[in-house]
Design an enzyme around this catalytic site. Structure first.
Site, PDB file in Angstrom:
ATOM      1  N   GLY A  29      28.305  46.671  51.440  1.00 45.57           N
ATOM      2  CA  GLY A  29      27.481  47.722  50.824  1.00 45.57           C
ATOM      3  C   GLY A  29      28.311  48.306  49.703  1.00 45.57           C
ATOM      4  CG  ASP A  30      26.867  50.773  46.465  1.00 48.21           C
ATOM      5  OD1 ASP A  30      26.690  51.188  47.632  1.00 48.21           O
ATOM      6  OD2 ASP A  30      26.495  51.411  45.465  1.00 48.21           O
ATOM      7  CB  THR A  31      29.906  53.570  48.620  1.00 50.98           C
ATOM      8  OG1 THR A  31      29.024  53.467  49.754  1.00 50.98           O
ATOM      9  CG2 THR A  31      29.150  54.164  47.439  1.00 50.98           C
ATOM     10  CG  LEU A  32      31.775  49.414  53.803  1.00 52.09           C
ATOM     11  CD1 LEU A  32      32.160  47.960  53.728  1.00 52.09           C
ATOM     12  CD2 LEU A  32      33.001  50.256  54.170  1.00 52.09           C
ATOM     13  N   GLY A 227      30.424  43.135  32.185  1.00 52.01           N
ATOM     14  CA  GLY A 227      30.651  41.727  32.488  1.00 52.01           C
ATOM     15  C   GLY A 227      31.962  41.251  31.884  1.00 52.01           C
ATOM     16  CB  ALA A 228      32.931  38.095  30.275  1.00 49.25           C
ATOM     17  CG  ASP A 229      30.769  41.109  26.363  1.00 59.70           C
ATOM     18  OD1 ASP A 229      31.412  40.115  25.971  1.00 59.70           O
ATOM     19  OD2 ASP A 229      29.533  41.162  26.381  1.00 59.70           O
ATOM     20  CB  ALA A 256      31.764  41.903  39.535  1.00 58.20           C
ATOM     21  CG  ASP A 258      30.600  47.314  44.584  1.00 57.52           C
ATOM     22  OD1 ASP A 258      30.021  48.115  43.823  1.00 57.52           O
ATOM     23  OD2 ASP A 258      29.991  46.566  45.385  1.00 57.52           O
TER      24      ASP A 258
HETATM   25  P1  ADP Z   1      28.282  44.854  38.056  1.00 56.07           P
HETATM   26  O1  ADP Z   1      28.828  43.814  38.998  1.00 56.07           O
HETATM   27  O2  ADP Z   1      28.384  46.227  38.618  1.00 56.07           O
HETATM   28  O3  ADP Z   1      26.961  44.503  37.444  1.00 56.07           O
HETATM   29  P2  ADP Z   1      29.646  43.941  35.640  1.00 56.07           P
HETATM   30  O4  ADP Z   1      28.880  42.661  35.668  1.00 56.07           O
HETATM   31  O5  ADP Z   1      29.643  44.702  34.387  1.00 56.07           O
HETATM   32  O6  ADP Z   1      29.300  44.936  36.834  1.00 56.07           O
HETATM   33  O7  ADP Z   1      31.133  43.542  36.019  1.00 56.07           O
HETATM   34  C1  ADP Z   1      32.088  44.472  36.466  1.00 56.07           C
HETATM   35  C2  ADP Z   1      33.465  43.986  36.075  1.00 56.07           C
HETATM   36  O8  ADP Z   1      33.706  42.709  36.672  1.00 56.07           O
HETATM   37  C3  ADP Z   1      33.654  43.783  34.585  1.00 56.07           C
HETATM   38  O9  ADP Z   1      34.068  44.963  33.936  1.00 56.07           O
HETATM   39  C4  ADP Z   1      34.724  42.717  34.558  1.00 56.07           C
HETATM   40  O10 ADP Z   1      35.992  43.308  34.763  1.00 56.07           O
HETATM   41  C5  ADP Z   1      34.402  41.876  35.773  1.00 56.07           C
HETATM   42  N1  ADP Z   1      33.534  40.738  35.397  1.00 56.07           N
HETATM   43  C6  ADP Z   1      32.238  40.550  35.718  1.00 56.07           C
HETATM   44  N2  ADP Z   1      31.776  39.387  35.214  1.00 56.07           N
HETATM   45  C7  ADP Z   1      32.817  38.817  34.563  1.00 56.07           C
HETATM   46  C8  ADP Z   1      33.032  37.592  33.848  1.00 56.07           C
HETATM   47  N3  ADP Z   1      32.034  36.710  33.677  1.00 56.07           N
HETATM   48  N4  ADP Z   1      34.252  37.369  33.321  1.00 56.07           N
HETATM   49  C9  ADP Z   1      35.271  38.242  33.482  1.00 56.07           C
HETATM   50  N5  ADP Z   1      35.157  39.392  34.155  1.00 56.07           N
HETATM   51  C10 ADP Z   1      33.944  39.686  34.687  1.00 56.07           C
END
Ligand code: ADP
Length: 301
Positions: A29-32, A227-229, A256, A258
């Site tokens: 679960g997210d916070t867990l 994400g990767a950005d 990712a 969490d």
């Molecule tokens: P959530 O999982 O909450 O949707 P994100 O997709 O933005 O969040 O990812 C959270 C963090 O996980 C990113 O800031 C990055 O550090 C890492 N991450 C997620 N996807 C990638 C990826 N394809 N390549 C590198 N790092 C990633």
């Protein structure tokens, strides 16, 4: 004792084992998830408590013993007769994961029924960690109770960390979701949104807009994952962008965000600067997405 209270819903997780008719049972679960990563990352002079509600049945007892075994404090978990924990099942179809949930009547919806439980749990803690999901699952009156408890906690010097984790299906309407998320962000010392969800539901035109919107709502600091950005963070210098290391392999992006939050927070709590904390969050998330599942023990080497 330095203490963190993570608040929300932990669910049973059913996944395929590869053997017909045999499912594996875990908890997540997210916070867990963030609490679990923090427990691994922070030294033992930090106590990590989880605040939720469970039933008095055998499945709830199993969750509590899992949390105990992982070193997460269960003293503030309410036990409610005639309720049980939520469950989800990970469906794998042609390599794609999707989730089926049984959580609409889970005990966790009652976690903020009693303001005294919240007050006791937060008394003396350094930090409270909540997400949009912690609020989404609650009835409206309990959302207000939790908001009030966090406001009092903050007035007494506690820090509130908030991941908006936008899940419109858990809210009555998207409009109500956006209103509540903005309210909670307004009492947060650190807000940790993920840009793709924010763009969808708030219409932000770039992660720097997400950061500015939450700052305007009242968040003291905002760190936007993307994400990767690059990660975008507010600081005394304004809004800054931090490139992150590319992932060597992406197997499953569950948790990712969490795990990033836990890596970031543990670095900040250890006194490291913003750029180091972002690198620490991204490095942990990198190791987590290279493996299946929400709680990746091998992420710690
Ligand atoms: P959530 O999982 O909450 O949707 P994100 O997709 O933005 O969040 O990812 C959270 C963090 O996980 C990113 O800031 C990055 O550090 C890492 N991450 C997620 N996807 C990638 C990826 N394809 N390549 C590198 N790092 C990633």
């Amino acid at each position: 004792m330095k203490r963190i209270v993570a608040i929300g819903e932990c669910m049973g997780e059913l996944s395929e084992t590869g053997t017909a008719g045999l499912l594996a049972m875990g908890f997540a679960g997210d916070t867990l998830n963030t609490a679990w990563y923090l427990r691994h990352l922070l030294p033992k002079d930090w106590q990590i408590d989880y605040l939720t509600a469970v039933g008095t049945d055998a499945m709830s007892a199993r969750m509590l013993s899992f949390l105990d075994g992982e070193g997460i404090g269960t003293s503030y978990i309410r036990r409610i007769a005639d309720k049980t924990i939520g469950l989800y099942y990970i469906q794998l179809k042609d390599g794609e994961r999707s989730f089926a949930y049984w959580r609409s009547d889970s005990a966790a919806k009652r976690l903020a029924d009693d303001p005294l439980v919240l007050e006791r749990a937060l008394a003396g803690a350094r930090l409270a960690y909540v997400s949009g999901i912690s609020f989404a699952i609650l009835p409206e009156t309990s959302r207000n109770t939790l908001m009030e408890a966090l406001t009092v906690f903050r007035a007494g010097g506690g820090k509130v960390v908030f991941d908006p984790n936008l899940r419109p299906r858990l809210w009555e309407t998207a409009e109500i979701m956006c209103q509540w998320i903005t309210r909670v962000a307004g009492i947060s010392d650190l807000c940790l949104p993920s840009y793709d969800d924010e763009a969808t539901w708030f219409g932000d035109d770039g992660p720097d807009e997400t950061a500015k919107r939450y700052r305007s709502a009242g968040a003291v600091q905002v760190v936007v994952k993307n994400g990767a950005d690059p990660v975008i963070a507010t600081s005394a210098r304004g809004v800054e962008s931090f490139s992150i290391e590319a992932a060597s392999s992406v197997v499953d992006t569950t948790a990712a965000g969490d795990s990033f939050n836990a890596g970031y927070l543990s670095a900040i709590l250890s006194g490291r600067p913003l750029s180091d904390a972002i690198s620490a969050g991204a490095a942990l998330a990198n190791r987590v997405i290279a493996q299946r599942g929400a709680l990746v023990a091998s992420a710690f080497g």
